[in-house]
Design an enzyme around this catalytic site. Structure first.
Site, PDB file in Angstrom:
ATOM      1  N   ARG A 116      49.129  32.098  41.525  1.00 50.19           N
ATOM      2  CA  ARG A 116      49.727  33.291  41.874  1.00 50.19           C
ATOM      3  C   ARG A 116      50.767  32.912  42.603  1.00 50.19           C
ATOM      4  O   ARG A 116      52.114  33.389  42.661  1.00 50.19           O
ATOM      5  CB  ARG A 116      48.656  34.242  42.814  1.00 50.19           C
ATOM      6  CG  ARG A 116      49.247  35.496  42.858  1.00 50.19           C
ATOM      7  CD  ARG A 116      48.346  36.380  43.867  1.00 50.19           C
ATOM      8  NE  ARG A 116      47.122  36.972  42.880  1.00 50.19           N
ATOM      9  CZ  ARG A 116      46.042  36.807  43.444  1.00 50.19           C
ATOM     10  NH1 ARG A 116      45.583  36.186  44.334  1.00 50.19           N
ATOM     11  NH2 ARG A 116      45.285  37.512  42.656  1.00 50.19           N
TER      12      ARG A 116
ATOM     13  N   GLY B 118      38.028  41.881  48.039  1.00 50.46           N
ATOM     14  CA  GLY B 118      38.467  43.157  48.655  1.00 50.46           C
ATOM     15  C   GLY B 118      37.749  43.298  50.125  1.00 50.46           C
ATOM     16  O   GLY B 118      36.504  42.460  50.336  1.00 50.46           O
TER      17      GLY B 118
ATOM     18  N   MET C 203      46.651  29.761  35.843  1.00 48.09           N
ATOM     19  CA  MET C 203      46.605  30.558  37.082  1.00 48.09           C
ATOM     20  C   MET C 203      47.301  29.723  38.269  1.00 48.09           C
ATOM     21  O   MET C 203      47.884  28.553  38.105  1.00 48.09           O
ATOM     22  CB  MET C 203      45.239  30.527  37.412  1.00 48.09           C
ATOM     23  CG  MET C 203      44.440  31.684  36.946  1.00 48.09           C
ATOM     24  SD  MET C 203      42.627  31.663  37.470  1.00 48.09           S
ATOM     25  CE  MET C 203      42.438  33.462  36.416  1.00 48.09           C
TER      26      MET C 203
ATOM     27  N   ASP D 164      43.537  27.486  43.398  1.00 51.44           N
ATOM     28  CA  ASP D 164      45.051  27.282  43.706  1.00 51.44           C
ATOM     29  C   ASP D 164      45.589  26.332  44.791  1.00 51.44           C
ATOM     30  O   ASP D 164      46.811  25.728  44.624  1.00 51.44           O
ATOM     31  CB  ASP D 164      45.684  28.551  44.177  1.00 51.44           C
ATOM     32  CG  ASP D 164      45.765  29.735  43.024  1.00 51.44           C
ATOM     33  OD1 ASP D 164      44.955  29.204  42.077  1.00 51.44           O
ATOM     34  OD2 ASP D 164      45.738  30.831  43.151  1.00 51.44           O
TER      35      ASP D 164
ATOM     36  N   ILE E 192      39.614  28.174  33.155  1.00 51.37           N
ATOM     37  CA  ILE E 192      39.821  27.088  34.020  1.00 51.37           C
ATOM     38  C   ILE E 192      39.054  27.214  35.558  1.00 51.37           C
ATOM     39  O   ILE E 192      38.948  26.074  36.124  1.00 51.37           O
ATOM     40  CB  ILE E 192      41.327  26.687  34.362  1.00 51.37           C
ATOM     41  CG1 ILE E 192      42.060  27.887  35.460  1.00 51.37           C
ATOM     42  CG2 ILE E 192      42.148  26.573  32.979  1.00 51.37           C
ATOM     43  CD1 ILE E 192      43.196  27.424  35.763  1.00 51.37           C
TER      44      ILE E 192
ATOM     45  N   GLY F 274      37.747  35.166  44.062  1.00 51.39           N
ATOM     46  CA  GLY F 274      37.567  35.021  42.636  1.00 51.39           C
ATOM     47  C   GLY F 274      37.043  33.871  42.571  1.00 51.39           C
ATOM     48  O   GLY F 274      36.623  33.049  43.507  1.00 51.39           O
TER      49      GLY F 274
ATOM     50  N   THR G 114      39.595  27.514  46.904  1.00 53.75           N
ATOM     51  CA  THR G 114      40.487  28.352  45.626  1.00 53.75           C
ATOM     52  C   THR G 114      40.906  27.107  45.073  1.00 53.75           C
ATOM     53  O   THR G 114      41.470  25.905  45.258  1.00 53.75           O
ATOM     54  CB  THR G 114      41.626  28.776  46.455  1.00 53.75           C
ATOM     55  OG1 THR G 114      42.688  29.178  45.197  1.00 53.75           O
ATOM     56  CG2 THR G 114      42.510  28.090  47.579  1.00 53.75           C
TER      57      THR G 114
ATOM     58  N   TYR H 114      40.608  32.613  32.712  1.00 54.90           N
ATOM     59  CA  TYR H 114      39.550  32.452  33.685  1.00 54.90           C
ATOM     60  C   TYR H 114      38.770  31.221  33.289  1.00 54.90           C
ATOM     61  O   TYR H 114      37.917  30.602  33.999  1.00 54.90           O
ATOM     62  CB  TYR H 114      38.543  33.542  33.837  1.00 54.90           C
ATOM     63  CG  TYR H 114      39.372  34.890  33.980  1.00 54.90           C
ATOM     64  CD1 TYR H 114      39.134  34.782  35.685  1.00 54.90           C
ATOM     65  CD2 TYR H 114      39.769  35.719  33.438  1.00 54.90           C
ATOM     66  CE1 TYR H 114      39.912  35.914  36.262  1.00 54.90           C
ATOM     67  CE2 TYR H 114      40.157  36.720  34.152  1.00 54.90           C
ATOM     68  CZ  TYR H 114      40.470  36.836  35.489  1.00 54.90           C
ATOM     69  OH  TYR H 114      41.085  37.900  35.875  1.00 54.90           O
TER      70      TYR H 114
END
Ligand code: F6P
Length: 441
Positions: free
Chosen positions: A254, A154, A252, A209, A362, A87, A207, A360
């Site tokens: 996960r 992927g 966001m 995250d 952010i 991402g 990331t 998205y």
């Protein structure tokens, strides 16, 4: 005071693989280079350190990142490739630009390739080709969000990727990505080694995250938090502007709720922060709905901040997986909006719910200044590591210093908010939310 045992992964080797002896003199005009014996301590706790030494064990430490005086690759001949995967994340372009500048101006490398759209770009069946990169081509890309090279999720067949690297004569592959990408990088590195090809694989952790293990900060996180704060501020304004106004913001995150927790601390006016790491119930006397009810009766408004991975046990469905193999999530934001509205309607309690999902927004913005600076360093350190022939290596930051981590060590365990740690404690203090919103406790 009892001494906590060292976490299991710390017993893993922090040794960094190299392709071979470094016999080329670095062209960098430095007076002080780093050496492989410059280390950063993993654990700064004196009690644990003493216990380790007493047990005859070496203190756990990471190799410092930075330019080496002797390097493995000859800059005049080496050909390198840069790939961005997964991402989007603020700062991707800054890292790419930093790498290209370091390679071109400092080391004099002229054969720099950009891989299009992630790992897909190294599979010739996708016919994406490789881009020629130089400072002119990457000029100004750091002003834009996204990835100049394109990205994708992927995996691709590892043998095909390694065939491409070999055929294109790529000797250093710089992979910028999150845990999925880094898992790919490990597999590629193993296949390279199985074939004895002498290609270096260097990772840069990316990331919003901030959930990569053993890495204290990933680039893009600060920018994402700053962006998220804007949504929280607006939701709070909406909530305060109405009688019994409830603002809900879904962010966001996960598996890890660092963006939600940090943005909430920054705005300092959230009533509830819900993250994947800390379970909560909706119903019952200790559940979110009853707690929200009590906040509204005291304050007349409330702001609920929820990370997208929170409360997934409230969904019965299996939503499948995305191309990276991540479990697709139920929409916790919409579920909260619906259940909160139903709850107060059933009580005939006048209220309004304002729901904001910045999604998205952010992560697709250009990086904020602090992240930009961080990205410059990451790009430079990745180049130093690659030119020194280090492989299977990730550029991490630990105790505010840049380090080399074996990629395998970093992907062993995801970084998450610890329920007893300082971050979550601060969130509880700042929000005033109950420590547990689980009814059975
Ligand atoms: O991994 C970073 C991240 O932004 C997560 O917070 C989020 O769940 C995910 O990417 C969504 O990305 P995409 O829609 O591109 O799969």
């Amino acid at each position: 005071m009892s001494i906590q045992p060292i976490e299991p992964e710390l017993e893993l080797s922090s040794h960094i693989q190299t392709l071979g002896h470094c016999s080329v003199t670095s062209p960098l005009p430095y007076r002080r280079f780093m050496s492989d014996s410059d280390l950063v301590m993993y654990d700064l706790d004196p009690g644990r350190l003493k216990a380790r030494v007493r047990d005859g064990l070496e203190p756990m430490a990471f190799e410092r990142a930075g330019a080496r005086e002797k390097i493995y690759f000859d800059p005049a001949n080496v050909k390198v490739a840069i790939v961005t995967c997964g991402g989007l994340c603020p700062g991707l372009n800054d890292v790419v630009r930093s790498m290209v500048h370091e390679l071109y101006f400092m080391y004099g490398v002229r054969r720099i390739k950009g891989v299009r759209y992630g790992w897909a770009g190294l599979n010739p069946s996708n016919r994406l080709g490789l881009l020629d990169l130089d400072p002119e081509v990457v000029q100004g890309i750091n002003e834009d969000g996204g990835s100049f090279l394109g990205s994708s999720r992927g995996p691709q067949p590892v043998d095909v990727i390694v065939d491409t690297l070999f055929r294109e004569d790529i000797r250093i592959l710089f992979a910028i990505g999150g845990d999925g990408t880094l898992r790919g990088a490990v597999a590629i590195n193993k296949e390279i080694q199985r074939r004895g090809l002498g290609i270096a694989v260097v990772g840069v952790p990316k990331t919003i995250d901030n959930d990569i293990g053993m890495v204290s900060r990933t680039f893009g996180f600060d920018t994402a938090v700053a962006q998220a704060v804007e949504s929280l501020r607006c939701a709070h304004t909406e909530a305060r502007g109405a009688r019994n106004g409830i603002g809900i913001v879904k962010l966001m995150g996960r598996h890890s709720g660092f963006v939600a927790a940090n943005a909430s601390l920054a705005v300092a006016n959230a009533s509830f922060v819900l993250v994947p790491e800390i379970p909560f119930d909706l119903d019952g006397p200790k559940g979110l709905l009853a707690s929200l009810d009590s906040v509204l009766s005291k304050r007349g408004h409330a702001l609920v901040v929820v990370a997208e991975g929170a409360g997934q046990d409230l969904f019965d469905d299996d939503f499948g997986t995305d191309p990276s193999g991540n479990r697709k999530l139920g929409d916790i934001g919409l579920l909260l909006k619906q259940r909160i509205s139903e709850y107060f309607k059933s009580k005939k309690f006048e209220h309004t719910v304002k729901y904001i999902d910045p999604s998205y927004i952010i992560r697709s913005v250009p990086a904020a200044p602090n992240d930009r600076i961080f990205c410059v360093f990451l790009g430079q350190h990745a180049v130093h590591a690659g030119m020194a022939g280090k492989t299977g290596v990730l550029i991490g930051s630990w105790n505010n210093l840049f380090v080399h981590l074996p990629i395998e060590l970093a992907i062993r365990r995801r970084k998450q908010i610890h329920p007893d740690g300082i971050l979550w404690t601060s969130v509880l203090e700042s929000t005033g939310q109950p420590e547990s919103m689980v009814n059975s406790l």
